[in-house]
Design a protein around this motif. Sequence first.
Motif, mmCIF file in Angstrom:
data_model
loop_
_atom_site.group_PDB
_atom_site.id
_atom_site.type_symbol
_atom_site.label_atom_id
_atom_site.label_comp_id
_atom_site.label_asym_id
_atom_site.label_seq_id
_atom_site.Cartn_x
_atom_site.Cartn_y
_atom_site.Cartn_z
ATOM 1 N N GLU A 148 53.911 -9.474 32.038
ATOM 2 C CA GLU A 148 52.611 -8.860 32.295
ATOM 3 C C GLU A 148 52.341 -7.680 31.360
ATOM 4 O OE1 GLU A 148 49.958 -9.328 34.494
ATOM 5 O OE2 GLU A 148 50.786 -11.338 34.757
ATOM 6 N N THR A 149 53.398 -6.970 30.972
ATOM 7 C CA THR A 149 53.217 -5.837 30.054
ATOM 8 C C THR A 149 52.701 -6.317 28.698
ATOM 9 O OG1 THR A 149 55.018 -4.622 31.129
ATOM 10 C CG2 THR A 149 54.384 -3.917 28.909
ATOM 11 N N ARG A 189 49.049 -7.413 29.065
ATOM 12 C CA ARG A 189 48.129 -6.274 29.082
ATOM 13 C C ARG A 189 47.951 -5.696 27.679
ATOM 14 N NH1 ARG A 189 49.087 -1.202 28.841
ATOM 15 N NH2 ARG A 189 51.314 -1.493 29.266
ATOM 16 N N ASP A 241 39.083 -4.098 30.507
ATOM 17 C CA ASP A 241 40.385 -3.797 31.096
ATOM 18 C C ASP A 241 41.102 -5.075 31.493
ATOM 19 O OD1 ASP A 241 39.927 -1.097 30.826
ATOM 20 O OD2 ASP A 241 39.052 -0.890 32.842
ATOM 21 N N TYR A 242 42.410 -5.008 31.427
ATOM 22 C CA TYR A 242 43.228 -6.153 31.832
ATOM 23 C C TYR A 242 43.362 -6.178 33.347
ATOM 24 C CZ TYR A 242 47.262 -9.183 32.534
ATOM 25 O OH TYR A 242 48.091 -10.176 32.966
ATOM 26 N N LYS A 243 43.144 -7.329 33.927
ATOM 27 C CA LYS A 243 43.292 -7.484 35.379
ATOM 28 C C LYS A 243 44.762 -7.784 35.677
ATOM 29 C CE LYS A 243 41.693 -10.196 39.319
ATOM 30 N NZ LYS A 243 40.828 -11.338 39.753
ATOM 31 N N PRO A 244 45.453 -6.891 36.358
ATOM 32 C CA PRO A 244 46.878 -7.093 36.631
ATOM 33 C C PRO A 244 47.162 -8.442 37.310
ATOM 34 C CG PRO A 244 46.223 -4.875 37.238
ATOM 35 C CD PRO A 244 44.956 -5.629 36.918
ATOM 36 N N GLY A 245 48.149 -9.147 36.779
ATOM 37 C CA GLY A 245 48.552 -10.423 37.357
ATOM 38 C C GLY A 245 47.742 -11.617 36.906
#
Length: 332
Positions: free
Chosen positions: A9-10, A13, A23-27
């Motif tokens: 995920e890092t 992002r 913005d990156y949506k987590p997950g």
Amino acid sequence: MPTYYPIDETAARRAKEMNSYHDYKPGSATAAYRQEVDKATAIAETQKARVDPMYHEKIDRLLDTYARKLAENINQSHAIAARCPSVLITGPANFPVRKKEKQNRAADANMKEWQEIQGILARIRGVGTAGISSDDENALQKLREKLARHEREQVEMKAINAYYRKHGTLDGCPLLSAEETEKIKAAMARDWRANPKPYESYLLSNNNQTIRSVKARIAELEAKQSSPAPEGWSFDGGRVVMNREENRIQILFDDKPDAGTRSELKHAGFRWAPGQGAWQRMLNQNGVYAAKELTKQWTVSAEQTEITTEQPVSEEPCSEEPAPFSYLQQSM
């Protein structure tokens, strides 16, 4: 339930930040990956419902390979995307054009690998519906069943022909049902021959050829299973690997081989597999022989180079220092 492999995920992002103002949506990267694996799982379950249970393990294995390789490909894609920002993010001033070109080449290679991974879905759809592949762990059992079927058909065809020669009719033949008898009669009535037979000689000959071919394949697979599994070896500039999971013999180079070497590989039946990072072909006796011939040629060249560079020192003084030998470097 399919096995999901981890998505970085890092890196996802970071790739988003380097190429978008949003913005990156987590997950979200993990969710997208799992959605693709779920689609592949649905394909696998559909295929399982169509074929014999003996194929289910192979389908599950292909599904797991798809999930693992797809995760690796996605993580690599994010890592590549994070190497250099988009011109929309940095602006055109002092933009690292060379670095971007290198990134684009890496992205193209990653895309080709993704396309190969998608080909696994086609393999899943084909399990149990095509011919008997040597990759199939149940190949020997299937070939023996096929051999028994064709041998039985050969005996029956000969017996039916003998009955017809003796009685001049197929009526009452104990080997045929009433429906089968009428079907053969209709075929004989349409035959252009003056004296047709229930089963013409070419049918017996073709079936006999099939029997010989199946026997040869059985003998080859039995010999492969009974003989010690070959091991890989190294050569100057790379190594040979026996990838039993993929049932492929693979040649891996330390550096990209030149055009002449690539031509030799193709001529010997090897093909480039970006997903494996190797030149490969089917793992069998022919493949092992081809790899040995190729690498023997390259090893011989290296040995000859070494001998050439170790000339005895002359007692006579040399008026001119010899130029360093560079054949090996030129041939790599």
